[in-house]
Enzyme design. Structure first.
Site, PDB file in Angstrom:
ATOM      1  N   HIS A   1     -16.243  19.039  21.360  1.00 27.52           N
ATOM      2  CA  HIS A   1     -15.022  18.393  20.861  1.00 27.52           C
ATOM      3  C   HIS A   1     -15.348  17.235  19.934  1.00 27.52           C
ATOM      4  CE1 HIS A   1     -13.303  20.816  23.998  1.00 27.52           C
ATOM      5  NE2 HIS A   1     -12.098  20.524  23.540  1.00 27.52           N
TER       6      HIS A   1
ATOM      7  N   CYS B   1      -5.924  15.464  25.779  1.00 28.21           N
ATOM      8  CA  CYS B   1      -5.002  16.326  25.031  1.00 28.21           C
ATOM      9  C   CYS B   1      -4.129  15.440  24.136  1.00 28.21           C
ATOM     10  CB  CYS B   1      -4.150  17.142  26.009  1.00 28.21           C
ATOM     11  SG  CYS B   1      -2.981  18.212  25.163  1.00 28.21           S
TER      12      CYS B   1
ATOM     13  N   GLN C   1      -7.290  18.969  13.723  1.00 28.18           N
ATOM     14  CA  GLN C   1      -6.648  18.137  12.687  1.00 28.18           C
ATOM     15  C   GLN C   1      -5.161  17.945  13.007  1.00 28.18           C
ATOM     16  OE1 GLN C   1      -7.882  16.798   9.677  1.00 28.18           O
ATOM     17  NE2 GLN C   1      -5.834  16.030   9.183  1.00 28.18           N
ATOM     18  N   GLU C   2      -4.480  19.050  13.355  1.00 27.94           N
ATOM     19  CA  GLU C   2      -3.041  18.967  13.647  1.00 27.94           C
ATOM     20  C   GLU C   2      -2.789  18.138  14.903  1.00 27.94           C
ATOM     21  OE1 GLU C   2      -1.958  23.282  11.622  1.00 27.94           O
ATOM     22  OE2 GLU C   2      -1.677  23.031  13.786  1.00 27.94           O
ATOM     23  N   GLU C   3      -3.659  18.301  15.904  1.00 24.70           N
ATOM     24  CA  GLU C   3      -3.478  17.558  17.163  1.00 24.70           C
ATOM     25  C   GLU C   3      -3.692  16.057  16.955  1.00 24.70           C
ATOM     26  OE1 GLU C   3      -4.974  21.494  19.574  1.00 24.70           O
ATOM     27  OE2 GLU C   3      -6.360  19.846  19.267  1.00 24.70           O
TER      28      GLU C   3
ATOM     29  N   VAL D   1     -12.536  13.089  25.866  1.00 24.72           N
ATOM     30  CA  VAL D   1     -11.620  14.188  25.504  1.00 24.72           C
ATOM     31  C   VAL D   1     -10.290  13.994  26.219  1.00 24.72           C
ATOM     32  CG1 VAL D   1     -11.228  16.682  25.626  1.00 24.72           C
ATOM     33  CG2 VAL D   1     -13.506  15.820  25.077  1.00 24.72           C
TER      34      VAL D   1
HETATM   35  N1  LIG Z   1     -11.992  14.228  21.651  1.00 24.71           N
HETATM   36  C1  LIG Z   1     -10.828  14.880  21.813  1.00 24.71           C
HETATM   37  O1  LIG Z   1     -10.093  14.683  22.770  1.00 24.71           O
HETATM   38  N2  LIG Z   1     -10.529  15.767  20.850  1.00 24.71           N
HETATM   39  C2  LIG Z   1      -9.366  16.476  20.849  1.00 24.71           C
HETATM   40  N3  LIG Z   1      -8.238  16.349  21.658  1.00 24.71           N
HETATM   41  C3  LIG Z   1      -7.298  17.162  21.169  1.00 24.71           C
HETATM   42  O2  LIG Z   1      -6.147  17.292  21.612  1.00 24.71           O
HETATM   43  N4  LIG Z   1      -7.779  17.822  20.075  1.00 24.71           N
HETATM   44  C4  LIG Z   1      -9.052  17.427  19.844  1.00 24.71           C
HETATM   45  O3  LIG Z   1      -9.813  17.755  18.963  1.00 24.71           O
END
Ligand SMILES: NC(=O)N[C@H]1NC(=O)NC1=O
Length: 174
Positions: free
Chosen positions: A67, A122, A85-87, A120
């Site tokens: 991630h 969400c 990118q969208e998140e 990480v």
């Molecule tokens: N580091 C991390 O939490 N990365 C992420 N979280 C998420 O929702 N999308 C990601 O890329």
């Protein structure tokens, strides 16, 4: 796309469509392919969750390391996957003040030095303010607790990506 359409996909098409439901880990959808026919979207999610749970700690941490950092250099340089990118955009990370970027980067660095994998969470289910608060709180956790929390977040990210792929054309499918 409904579940019958998912089950009718060739392996190659399945991987092309679902390959990034867990960030940069196409081995996961490749592994759950064997469980077709899926009965529902929840069934796919459950197989992915079981597969992740079956991994040793090193495998779970490997998934976390795939991630990208939140508000990291890849966001700045446009090198993120489209999903990521969208998140990150949805959580407000494309709109940070320079002071917020440096604060977040220094906390991310501290976190990685402490745990050996990136923080990480969400992003779609949290605001940037929630995320900063959670990052600070998690720095006080131990490694095992953090690994389990973060794996739970990977599953939330995956569930939303799956829904986005399968349900986008109709709220009634699946
Ligand atoms: N580091 C991390 O939490 N990365 C992420 N979280 C998420 O929702 N999308 C990601 O890329």
């Amino acid at each position: 796309m409904d579940i019958n359409a998912v089950n009718a996909l060739s392996y190659e098409d399945f991987l092309e469509i679902f390959g990034n439901v867990v960030e940069k880990c196409p081995i996961i959808p490749a592994a759950v392919w064997i469980h077709r026919p899926f009965t529902s979207l929840a069934d796919i999610e459950a197989h992915i969750s079981d597969f992740i749970n079956s991994l040793p700690e090193s495998g779970k941490e490997g998934i976390l390391r795939c991630h990208p950092d939140l508000a990291g250099r890849e966001l700045q340089s446009g090198a993120l996957t489209r999903d990521s990118q969208e998140e990150q955009c949805a959580a407000g990370f494309t709109d940070l003040q320079p002071a917020e970027v440096s604060r977040l980067r220094s906390l991310n660095t501290e976190y990685k030095e402490r745990f050996g994998f990136p923080f990480v969470i969400c992003a779609r289910l949290n605001t940037k303010r929630d995320i900063m608060r959670e990052l600070l709180r998690c720095l006080g956790n131990d490694r095992a607790a953090e690994r389990e929390r973060a794996v739970g977040e990977v599953k939330k990210i995956c569930a939303l990506r799956l829904r986005n792929l399968v349900l986008t054309d109709s709220a009634h499918k699946l």
